[in-house]
Scaffold this motif. Structure first.
Motif, PDB file in Angstrom:
ATOM      1  N   LEU A 150      -0.721  11.565 -61.876  1.00  0.00           N
ATOM      2  CA  LEU A 150      -1.262  11.499 -61.070  1.00  0.00           C
ATOM      3  C   LEU A 150      -1.421  10.136 -60.144  1.00  0.00           C
ATOM      4  N   GLN A 151      -2.286   9.826 -61.896  1.00  0.00           N
ATOM      5  CA  GLN A 151      -2.916   8.916 -61.334  1.00  0.00           C
ATOM      6  C   GLN A 151      -2.345   7.417 -61.176  1.00  0.00           C
ATOM      7  N   TRP A 152      -1.203   7.476 -61.711  1.00  0.00           N
ATOM      8  CA  TRP A 152      -0.060   5.857 -61.979  1.00  0.00           C
ATOM      9  C   TRP A 152       0.880   6.489 -60.995  1.00  0.00           C
ATOM     10  N   LEU A 153       0.999   7.881 -60.863  1.00  0.00           N
ATOM     11  CA  LEU A 153       2.168   8.098 -59.522  1.00  0.00           C
ATOM     12  C   LEU A 153       2.770   6.425 -58.873  1.00  0.00           C
ATOM     13  N   PRO A 154       1.913   5.982 -58.568  1.00  0.00           N
ATOM     14  CA  PRO A 154       2.078   5.120 -57.432  1.00  0.00           C
ATOM     15  C   PRO A 154       3.446   3.876 -58.315  1.00  0.00           C
TER      16      PRO A 154
ATOM     17  N   ILE B  54      -5.976  20.838 -73.180  1.00  0.00           N
ATOM     18  CA  ILE B  54      -6.252  19.770 -72.870  1.00  0.00           C
ATOM     19  C   ILE B  54      -5.183  18.675 -72.978  1.00  0.00           C
ATOM     20  N   VAL B  55      -4.456  18.347 -73.527  1.00  0.00           N
ATOM     21  CA  VAL B  55      -3.305  17.412 -73.796  1.00  0.00           C
ATOM     22  C   VAL B  55      -2.574  17.695 -72.747  1.00  0.00           C
ATOM     23  N   SER B  56      -2.211  18.693 -72.223  1.00  0.00           N
ATOM     24  CA  SER B  56      -1.094  18.698 -71.131  1.00  0.00           C
ATOM     25  C   SER B  56      -1.866  18.121 -69.919  1.00  0.00           C
ATOM     26  N   SER B  57      -3.236  18.839 -69.892  1.00  0.00           N
ATOM     27  CA  SER B  57      -3.735  18.252 -68.636  1.00  0.00           C
ATOM     28  C   SER B  57      -4.439  16.662 -68.412  1.00  0.00           C
ATOM     29  N   ALA B  58      -4.270  16.449 -69.258  1.00  0.00           N
ATOM     30  CA  ALA B  58      -4.329  15.258 -69.355  1.00  0.00           C
ATOM     31  C   ALA B  58      -3.834  13.961 -68.659  1.00  0.00           C
ATOM     32  N   VAL B  59      -2.410  14.988 -70.018  1.00  0.00           N
ATOM     33  CA  VAL B  59      -1.393  13.705 -69.286  1.00  0.00           C
ATOM     34  C   VAL B  59      -0.530  14.133 -67.755  1.00  0.00           C
ATOM     35  N   VAL B  60      -1.648  15.414 -66.965  1.00  0.00           N
ATOM     36  CA  VAL B  60      -0.960  15.690 -66.168  1.00  0.00           C
ATOM     37  C   VAL B  60      -1.492  14.633 -65.018  1.00  0.00           C
ATOM     38  N   VAL B  61      -3.174  14.359 -65.761  1.00  0.00           N
ATOM     39  CA  VAL B  61      -4.005  13.622 -64.762  1.00  0.00           C
ATOM     40  C   VAL B  61      -3.774  12.488 -64.675  1.00  0.00           C
ATOM     41  N   PHE B  62      -3.164  12.195 -66.253  1.00  0.00           N
ATOM     42  CA  PHE B  62      -2.869  10.166 -66.244  1.00  0.00           C
ATOM     43  C   PHE B  62      -1.613   9.986 -65.345  1.00  0.00           C
TER      44      PHE B  62
END
Length: 457
Positions: free
Chosen positions: A41-45, A31-39
């Motif tokens: 991807l969201q802030w990648l730009p 769950i923590v890894s998924s949250a970090v990946v989503v974060f």
């Protein structure tokens, strides 16, 4: 008299079933890894923008490091000659030799770049503008040449000329409305030019510090490495860094020298063609084409083709026959470079096969553009060597051979002896006929086994 049993500590449900805890920990990590990946991807730009801004801030240091790295062979050659003499005569001779060699190295580098720009840049600008101004004339000459060639086939001539006129009009519009204004804007961009020149000036000062203090920086890096890792691992890290330096230094320096020689040979060859009347192009075009060939030759394997294609198009605009002469000349020049000059200068500095060279150029070129195509081969050579070292280390721990030739052929490792044994692989049935034959064969074997079992009973 009754004996009281000692009180046993009660076990919780997780202590009785420890796998519950492992499952819960695994689920929490997922769950923590998924949250970090989503974060991310969201802030990648935003992260990429911050990274580009950081690169812009550090650009003087990048320029300085690149200049110091390229001038390191010149510094070492001067230092070997000057340091012994000054160390015998002066008390601080070593320090003075470092400073003097650093200044001389930078002066030599600046002089070489300045002379090249003074010789090439004015002629390059003149040739580009003259080519753009004469583009309509050249396109009309090609149209007339094609029409004369296809005069016996009016249908093909009409269709070809229609397509050619549309294509040439698009080229002219692009040159007049996009390419030429951008070129003028680039040449007159005062703010950008001043900013780049300021970064380069600061980079020269940083390069001077790096050349003068490279031994101190190396000692500090070694000190930090030994403080963070064990002695064996630190030694392996420093050996890996030395290997990276050897691969990058040998490849980049050698490739720059090789490309400079190829560019000069191309310019001399084109001038001879013009002198003997085989080509009628302007002499400034010879310099432009030689610069294109020399710059693109930095890219291994694909460089000659990348440079030859636009150069051939430029010459074809003037004369298709001269373009054929140029192609033959470039093929001979690249054969000389690939078989004689390149191996003499570069040797086998990367240790990569042709397949991995192409893979590295396409991979890093697609990610980082021209810079990736130029440095992709030594970078991939370092990664390839690291992976090879890890694989060989794991094989040695298992007592398995590390030589690739041991794994050739239809062989497998025997689990009992740990040695290779020959294996005959059977091709699985594919067609319906083959599947029926396989099924019949299985039934016959089962029938034989049943008969043998009945005989034993």
């Amino acid at each position: 008299m009754s004996v009281e049993e000692p009180t046993r500590p009660t076990k919780t449900k997780f202590q009785e079933n420890p796998h519950y805890f492992h499952w819960g920990l695994t689920a929490f990590c997922v769950i923590v890894s998924s949250a970090v990946v989503v974060f991310l991807l969201q802030w990648l730009p935003g992260i990429w923008t911050m990274f580009q801004k950081l690169l812009g801030i550090l650009s003087p240091f990048i320029y300085g490091f690149v200049m110091a790295y390229l001038l390191m062979p010149v510094f070492n050659a001067l230092y070997k000659r000057i340091q012994p003499k000054l160390a015998q005569r002066l008390k601080n001779g070593t320090r003075i030799a470092k400073g003097l060699c650093s200044i001389l190295s930078l002066m030599i580098g600046i002089a070489v770049v300045g002379i090249l720009l003074w010789m090439v840049l004015p002629q390059l600008v003149v040739s580009i503008f003259s080519l753009l101004e004469s583009l309509d004339t050249y396109l009309n000459e090609i149209s007339s040449w094609v029409a004369a060639l296809l005069k016996d086939n009016p249908v093909i001539e009409r269709n070809f000329l229609q397509i050619y006129n549309e294509f040439s009009q698009q080229i002219v519009d692009w040159v007049q409305n996009i390419a030429l204004p951008q070129l003028v804007e680039l040449m007159t961009g005062v703010v950008t030019t001043v900013s780049v020149l300021f970064d380069i000036f600061i980079g020269i000062i940083i390069a001077l510090y790096i050349l003068n203090s490279k031994d101190t920086f190396c000692a500090q890096a070694k000190k930090v490495t030994y403080s963070l890792f064990s002695i064996d691992r630190a030694n392996r890290i420093m050996g890996r860094v030395a290997y990276v330096h050897r691969v990058f230094g040998g490849f980049i320096t050698g490739k720059l020298i090789d490309s400079l020689i190829i560019g000069l040979l191309c310019f001399i060859g084109l001038r001879l063609f013009i002198g003997f009347g085989l080509m009628t192009m302007d002499q400034s075009f010879a310099l432009l084409i030689s610069v294109i060939i020399g710059v693109t030759n930095i890219i291994p394997f694909f460089g000659p083709f990348i440079g030859a294609i636009p150069s051939t198009i430029l010459i074809m605009v003037i004369s298709p026959i001269q373009a054929i002469y140029f192609v033959l000349f470039i093929l001979a020049l690249q054969q000389f470079d690939g078989n004689i000059l390149g191996p003499k200068i570069l040797g086998n500095s990367t240790g990569l096969s042709s397949f991995w060279v192409m893979f590295a150029i396409l991979l890093f070129g697609g990610v980082f553009g021209f810079v990736g195509m130029a440095v992709g081969v030594p970078l991939f050579a370092v990664l390839y060597s690291a992976v090879t070292e890890v694989v060989c280390s794991l094989l040695k721990k298992r007592g398995l051979p590390v030589d690739t030739n041991e794994y050739r052929g239809a062989k497998q490792l025997d689990p009992a002896t740990g040695e290779f044994v020959e294996v005959a692989y059977e091709r699985p049935p594919v067609s319906a006929k083959e599947r029926r034959r396989a099924a019949e064969k299985v039934r016959e074997e089962q029938k034989k086994q049943q008969e043998e079992q009945n005989k034993k009973d």
